[in-house]
Motif scaffolding. Structure first.
Motif, PDB file in Angstrom:
ATOM      1  N   MET A   1       0.864  -1.184   0.000  1.00 60.31           N
ATOM      2  CA  MET A   1       0.000   0.000   0.000  1.00 60.31           C
ATOM      3  C   MET A   1       0.892   1.222   0.000  1.00 60.31           C
ATOM      4  O   MET A   1       1.680   1.440   0.918  1.00 60.31           O
TER       5      MET A   1
ATOM      6  N   ALA B   1      -3.744  -3.630  14.010  1.00 62.11           N
ATOM      7  CA  ALA B   1      -2.628  -4.344  13.366  1.00 62.11           C
ATOM      8  C   ALA B   1      -2.163  -5.501  14.248  1.00 62.11           C
ATOM      9  O   ALA B   1      -1.914  -6.611  13.763  1.00 62.11           O
TER      10      ALA B   1
ATOM     11  N   PRO C   1      -1.714 -11.205  10.081  1.00 61.20           N
ATOM     12  CA  PRO C   1      -1.670 -11.258   8.612  1.00 61.20           C
ATOM     13  C   PRO C   1      -3.019 -10.966   7.946  1.00 61.20           C
ATOM     14  O   PRO C   1      -3.057 -10.651   6.764  1.00 61.20           O
ATOM     15  N   SER C   2      -4.119 -11.065   8.688  1.00 65.29           N
ATOM     16  CA  SER C   2      -5.401 -10.789   8.024  1.00 65.29           C
ATOM     17  C   SER C   2      -5.551  -9.302   7.710  1.00 65.29           C
ATOM     18  O   SER C   2      -6.395  -8.929   6.889  1.00 65.29           O
TER      19      SER C   2
ATOM     20  N   ASP D   1      -3.469  -7.754   5.974  1.00 63.20           N
ATOM     21  CA  ASP D   1      -3.102  -7.701   4.551  1.00 63.20           C
ATOM     22  C   ASP D   1      -4.292  -8.030   3.655  1.00 63.20           C
ATOM     23  O   ASP D   1      -4.407  -7.507   2.542  1.00 63.20           O
ATOM     24  N   VAL D   2      -5.157  -8.927   4.146  1.00 66.58           N
ATOM     25  CA  VAL D   2      -6.355  -9.256   3.367  1.00 66.58           C
ATOM     26  C   VAL D   2      -7.285  -8.039   3.328  1.00 66.58           C
ATOM     27  O   VAL D   2      -7.840  -7.687   2.282  1.00 66.58           O
TER      28      VAL D   2
ATOM     29  N   ARG E   1      -6.337  -4.971   3.553  1.00 66.63           N
ATOM     30  CA  ARG E   1      -5.687  -4.019   2.645  1.00 66.63           C
ATOM     31  C   ARG E   1      -5.929  -4.373   1.189  1.00 66.63           C
ATOM     32  O   ARG E   1      -6.177  -3.508   0.354  1.00 66.63           O
ATOM     33  N   ALA E   2      -5.849  -5.675   0.867  1.00 71.51           N
ATOM     34  CA  ALA E   2      -6.053  -6.109  -0.521  1.00 71.51           C
ATOM     35  C   ALA E   2      -7.470  -5.770  -0.979  1.00 71.51           C
ATOM     36  O   ALA E   2      -7.691  -5.344  -2.118  1.00 71.51           O
TER      37      ALA E   2
ATOM     38  N   PHE F   1      -5.886   1.435   8.679  1.00 67.22           N
ATOM     39  CA  PHE F   1      -4.646   0.746   8.346  1.00 67.22           C
ATOM     40  C   PHE F   1      -3.429   1.477   8.867  1.00 67.22           C
ATOM     41  O   PHE F   1      -3.108   2.580   8.427  1.00 67.22           O
TER      42      PHE F   1
ATOM     43  N   GLN G   1      -0.965 -18.990   2.545  1.00 70.67           N
ATOM     44  CA  GLN G   1      -0.844 -18.187   3.762  1.00 70.67           C
ATOM     45  C   GLN G   1      -2.012 -18.480   4.707  1.00 70.67           C
ATOM     46  O   GLN G   1      -3.150 -18.638   4.273  1.00 70.67           O
TER      47      GLN G   1
END
Lengths: 467, 467
Positions: free
Chosen positions: A1, A434, A439-440, A442-443, A445-446, A463, B181
């Motif tokens: 990002m 965070a 790691p979720s 990142d999902v 963010r995607a 974020f 992942q």
């Protein structure tokens, strides 16, 4: 990002001119109004938007977004301004889209237990309109929030233990996406398995995925009878233990709220009550005349078994209303304990077995740090708040306040709970999210980048990095 | 979204070799087993995967996905094989990941009303394990589905009117993403406003966004008393009208199911009942002894006001179990009406005010098309099914069946309902979803591509063109 940056002045000029032509005097730029729209209830600095616009319909919202999209200018949706974590600040400037003039009740379908509202309608205004139908929309955050804002922050309140949160009470949405495209999610059916649950994705997305322009809500019948009262306990542990038993046996309790001794003291003073100043459960049981009485009696029995020193309940509406008004005013009551102070409200939610320990740890930390705060909780859900009375002038207090709030979050997360039960992330809890999401994030963010690749929707929220 | 194609033989060879080395005889390729894993309960042609693997833990699922991701080979998660819309078919071949050996109950936290299970555990196995706790997991699709599969299709059943669907009863998930992942969504708190609701996004995503490897479920106390019975009505309209009133007044009904005369006839024959062969409501009221009786009496009163010709209820567990077993066996009972036929089950959900009309139109269409079918519904939710008994050999019948099913969907959508209340989209309802979702299908596609850009997860499902 990629890092997001303030738009160029030239881009803002284009947006100002284009939207001015579209909206006339429904585009405003006065400093007072802009600062009001960056309203942050919680001690955070104000970051005002560059302009404020007042759309009247979905087409205008779509045009506003298309214009901002084309020019890379941030857009922040504004409801009633009652969010608590800096959701409405504009760290990169941009356009605040004030939805307050889109506040119509569009349709009530009593037989289907649903209503269609524009997002700027407030929850109290909706219930006022529903008064002749025997129906209600029960979700009740403290403030008279807008329905759109309640969707955006996944709000709940004292009725969640019985009726759920906004996630369980919205059937369908109309949403304008970042580029101005209008979509509809969900349906008028009570349930559906038709594809991805975009309704629930939008609820709690805090204006970062789209602007909600219409909400189809689930309504509930107003129960025939409601009994309510208070139960006083010798300590927090026994009050929490009683609630755990109630939840476990599936007692159909309408509301069950915990107030600590300090909060009761505040309420007595502010709302002219004469309650014993000890940990207290406010409760309500609702249903048919028979079932409400049955539930209230069971409630009283369980409270007594857990050492309640007094239990009083009544079916009198005025008595109940006075109690629940005091509960809803508890934030103001707490602030009155320390004149000229500023209020800061924490918002952890934990598995109910960990509730008493988490509350006790918060109380111990208040003492240790010599902070002034009261505790209240939607205890049936394991959700509790500390209302901190802080002195914005006291430079030594600020780091203690930060450390205290961090402790609340970390203890909740350590037992599998969450950093926010109902207030959301905004700017205030980005590090906490965070840490919690791992790691979720990142999902998330995607998904954000897939739906808003130019990141114009409420940038600088949700974020951030873990600390 | 690019067209997706079958993987090259060479890619499959690499996957077969790599996974064979990892899993030994937990990789299988026999034709019978492969075809069994493309099990489609509904008359659709079988499209078998190339291989079937049986992971034992999350790490193995992650390794399987990473390998398939690197080689561009499709992956289809398989639970109990009870989905109804071709969700498990492998139109492009690939790897069926059979989760049945990941079927452990990992944790029960009675005081927090939650359980952590592996996805291969079935709902009946879970309730069997819970039998000593006084708790239950109430979501009950007809089949003994796996918990992971129930998440994937957003399943519900007869208890949804009281307890909600899988969307309301899952607190947290562990999910392996397309590239291997591992993420965790949600928390153990009863509610949360922490970021995007990824749990609800995964629920109902039918294996197209990730493979679920752990599920944290909300449990419920088993009510003290349950009363159940049947109410016979002169016609469907009056039965539906009675249910509308019950829902509107907020009657705490446990279950309320409608069976039409044809279905009652089928159940009488199959389950050895002696019910009057007219439209009938099966109902259950649960709660404390007092509140269950109070609710059942209110139910009976409302049924009588709406012309019920007989109402019988009982607290006897055996009598109730026999009735509800018959309800759960109604699919098989219907099939027995026409030997050697194949069953096809429709699944519309409509606003409750439109339920009687939608059911009447379905009955009229059955007559007009001379098709054989029974009707049953989770009427408290506006969800109803037609069980069609079709003759796979009859070439003239097939287009009539298609037209009939299309009519069910279109009439539901025309009144603001949905093409599927609980069975999902799979291959069978892609056109219906496209029609229902409109432009929001593009948002679903964008999310799919953001999370699975190589489109290896359950390709050829959910996303298709409107017809």
């Amino acid at each position: 990002m990629n890092a997001i940056v303030k738009p160029a002045e030239a881009a803002l000029d284009v947006v100002r001119a284009t939207l001015g032509a579209l909206l006339g005097d429904r585009l405003q730029t006065s400093q007072a109004l802009r600062e009001q729209h960056a309203n942050t209830a919680t001690g955070r600095g104000t970051e005002a938007p560059d302009l404020v616009v007042y759309p009247l319909n979905t087409q205008e919202v779509s045009a506003i977004l298309r214009c901002c999209w084309e020019n890379g200018v941030p857009v922040i949706a504004f409801g009633a301004g009652s969010s608590l974590e800096g959701q409405l600040n504009a760290p990169l400037g941009g356009v605040s889209v004030d939805m307050s003039r889109m506040n119509a009740l569009q349709e009530v379908r009593a037989e289907d237990l649903l209503a269609v509202v524009q997002p700027g309608m407030t929850r109290k205004a909706l219930n006022h309109e529903l008064r002749a139908t025997g129906l209600q929309f029960p979700i009740d955050p403290g403030a008279d929030a807008s329905i759109g804002g309640m969707c955006a922050t996944r709000a709940s309140g004292t009725n969640a233990v019985r009726y759920g949160t906004m996630a369980e009470n919205v059937l369908a949405l109309e949403v304008v996406l970042a580029d101005g495209q209008v979509i509809r999610t969900g349906s008028r059916a009570a349930k559906s398995s038709a594809g991805y649950d975009l309704t629930r994705l939008m609820i709690g997305s805090e204006g970062t995925l789209g602007i909600i322009t219409e909400v189809t809500l689930r309504l509930r019948g107003i129960p025939e009878e409601t009994l309510g009262g208070v139960a006083a306990f010798p300590d927090l542990d026994s009050a929490c233990a009683a609630v755990i038993v109630m939840v476990q046996i599936g007692l159909e309790v309408g509301r069950v709220e915990l107030l600590d001794a300090a909060q009761i003291r505040a309420c007595n003073a502010y709302s002219k009550l004469q309650l014993e100043e000890v940990p207290t459960l406010f409760f309500e049981c609702a249903g048919s005349d028979t079932s409400a009485r049955d539930a209230a009696q069971t409630f009283a029995d369980i409270a007594e078994e857990h050492g309640a020193t007094s239990i009083n309940w009544s079916s009198d509406r005025e008595t109940r209303n006075k109690l629940w008004q005091a509960r809803h005013d508890s934030y103001w009551a707490a602030l009155a304990l320390r004149p000229a102070c500023k209020g800061l409200v924490s918002d952890a939610c934990v598995p109910i077995s960990a509730l008493a320990d988490n509350i006790a740890a918060a109380q111990a930390d208040l003492l240790e740090k010599q902070l002034i705060g009261t505790i209240l909780g939607h205890v049936g859900d394991g959700n509790f708040h500390v209302v901190l009375m802080t002195d914005p002038e006291d430079m030594e207090e600020a780091p203690k306040v930060s450390a205290f709030l961090k402790g609340i979050t970390e203890r909740a997360q350590a037992v599998g709970g969450t950093c926010t039960g109902e207030h959301g992330i905004g700017q205030g809890k980005m590090a906490a999210l965070a840490a919690e999401a791992g790691p979720s994030l990142d999902v998330m963010r995607a998904i954000k980048l897939a739906l808003d690749p130019r990141q114009i929707l409420n940038p600088g929220k949700l974020f951030g990095a873990a600390q």
